[in-house]
Scaffold this active site. Structure first.
Site, PDB file in Angstrom:
ATOM      1  N   ASP A 132       0.870  -1.175   0.000  1.00 50.35           N
ATOM      2  CA  ASP A 132       0.000   0.000   0.000  1.00 50.35           C
ATOM      3  C   ASP A 132       0.906   1.223   0.000  1.00 50.35           C
ATOM      4  OD1 ASP A 132      -2.090  -1.718   0.141  1.00 50.35           O
ATOM      5  OD2 ASP A 132      -2.656  -1.267   2.204  1.00 50.35           O
TER       6      ASP A 132
ATOM      7  N   ASP B 150     -13.665  -6.659  -2.792  1.00 47.98           N
ATOM      8  CA  ASP B 150     -13.617  -6.638  -1.331  1.00 47.98           C
ATOM      9  C   ASP B 150     -14.957  -7.160  -0.830  1.00 47.98           C
ATOM     10  OD1 ASP B 150     -11.114  -5.500  -1.449  1.00 47.98           O
ATOM     11  OD2 ASP B 150     -11.809  -3.449  -1.105  1.00 47.98           O
TER      12      ASP B 150
END
Lengths: 260, 196
Positions: A11, A130
């Site tokens: 990330d 997700d």
């Protein structure tokens, strides 16, 4: 023999990697390009870079990072985070990314998957899903009791069921699915095996499992019981709780095909 | 030494360029006949779909130029498939450098297509593979492949054995992506670019 893939996920914010623990508390885990090159040298099979600030800040910094990564590493890498148009994808591929991952924008406008696959080829279009199990949605009695797709980094629930959505993204031309279970993500208690196995069994494209890796056994489980083609993790690699060479050796010793 | 990467609508060639940068090789990215003809090494890259790519090559007359080249030429991925006689992908007549047809992987229960990821190659029959361990791993992303044939210089197995690399005279081709196949891919590129 086609191997199972181990994929560290980085990330990225301002060129540095951060790992969201349950997507809230961010911890710094170093320079993204250096860390990516280190993982490549250690035998990572692919890398994923997610621009977690894409919707807030300009994309210029991230594109420059993508260029530096592409220049440095000699294995495939995927980039994602806030991608919502052909122009976004074109810029990232031209900077040297091998694949792009789209998520919220695909949920908002599923036809985007078709457009991107047609324009750039399915092989470089990853759809990230997700998913969180929602037992019951208030005021919508029929919609509870299922794994539902979430958007915006897992913050926004939708009424879309994960399994039919996975089939739809394949039909629309996605080349790969990156499945993150919001239920297991950050827990280190293992991947969502049943959901992963169901989706991997239903889709004829590779499935990357994400969320919940805490031990080497968790990877073994996700490749066997979970039927995943690749396993993705972040903090356990960044904080060296598991070293990639050890992990791959362990999995090979357990009989899984690995690139060593 | 002059190296040319052939420019056509073949998707993203940026990673090929970066791989050459890492090897310290200067290159020209062009579709001009004079530049291509005068190169010492020619790379014919590609990611994409066969019929669209062939239509573009014809529009630029590259379909005549490429088979007539006499210096070492390396095609990768769709570049390799276009160098074959015919591809089942949208029933496309290709360049015919290798007299073999590119076929789709058959539908097989429990086996995914595309063939995506790292797989090992074996049965090396070319100096392009000098210095590699047997069963080296390289990165594949494809749904079509040529079968094992007289031109095969490296084989891979997915559903069935297929040609991972082909060679005829001055023409070489790899189904996998040398440019993102780690040290193995760089070694093959280096053997091609720096060999005799």
């Amino acid at each position: 023999m086609l191997t199972k893939r181990i994929i560290p996920c980085l990330d990225v914010k301002d060129g540095r990697t951060v790992k969201g623990v349950n997507f809230v508390n961010l911890r710094d885990a170093g320079d993204a390009v250096e860390l990516g090159a280190l993982y490549a040298a250690q035998g990572a099979d692919e890398l994923v870079f997610l621009d977690i600030t894409a919707t807030v800040e300009g994309r210029g910094t991230f594109i420059e990072l993508v260029r530096r990564v592409a220049h440095t590493v000699n294995i495939p890498f995927t980039v994602g985070g806030g991608i919502s148009s052909k122009a976004d994808v074109s810029a990232l591929l031209h900077a040297g990314a091998d694949k792009v991952s789209i998520n919220s924008a695909a949920v908002r406008n599923p036809a985007l998957i078709d457009e991107l696959a047609l324009e750039f080829g399915s092989q470089c279009i990853v759809v990230a899903i997700d998913s969180r199990y929602v037992p019951h949605i208030e005021d919508v009695p029929d919609a509870g009791g299922d794994h539902l797709v979430h958007t915006h980094g897992g913050r926004t629930p939708t009424a879309i069921k994960t399994i039919p959505w996975a089939k739809e993204v394949e039909d629309r031309g996605a080349g790969e699915i990156l499945l993150t279970s919001m239920d297991t993500d950050g827990t280190k208690n293992g991947f969502a095996l049943e959901l992963t196995a169901t989706i991997s069994g239903a889709a004829n494209i590779p499935v990357i499992a994400s969320g919940g890796a805490g031990t080497m056994d968790h990877f073994q489980e996700v490749f066997t019981t979970g039927k995943a083609d690749a396993g993705l993790a972040a903090s356990i690699f960044h904080f060296r709780e598991i070293d990639i060479p050890d992990l791959k050796q362990y999995l090979q010793d357990k009989g899984l095909p690995m690139r060593l | 030494m002059k190296t040319v990467i052939i420019k056509y609508n073949a998707g993203n060639v940026q990673s090929v360029m970066y791989a050459l940068d890492r090897l310290g090789v200067n290159y020209l990215y062009t579709d001009e006949e004079e530049e291509i003809r005068s190169a010492d090494r020619v790379i014919f890259p590609g990611v994409g779909e066969a019929s669209t790519a062939m239509a573009y090559l014809r529009s630029k007359k590259l379909d005549k130029l490429i088979p007539s080249l006499t210096q070492p030429v390396l095609g990768t991925c769709i570049g390799m498939q276009l160098m074959c006689r015919y591809s089942e992908e949208n029933s496309t007549d290709c360049l015919g450098i290798f007299d073999v047809d590119v076929k789709r992987f058959p539908k097989t229960p429990g086996v995914k297509v595309p063939h995506m990821g790292w797989n090992s190659i074996y049965d090396y029959q070319s100096t392009l593979l000098t210095g590699l361990e047997e069963k080296a791993y390289v990165y594949f992303v494809h749904s079509y492949a040529p079968p094992v044939c007289d031109y095969t210089i490296a084989t891979c197995n997915y559903i069935h054995p297929f040609s991972a690399m082909l060679h005829r005279d001055n023409f070489y081709a790899a189904q996998f992506h040398c440019e993102i196949s780690g040290d193995v891919g760089e070694k093959i590129l280096s053997n091609f670019l720096k060999g005799e």
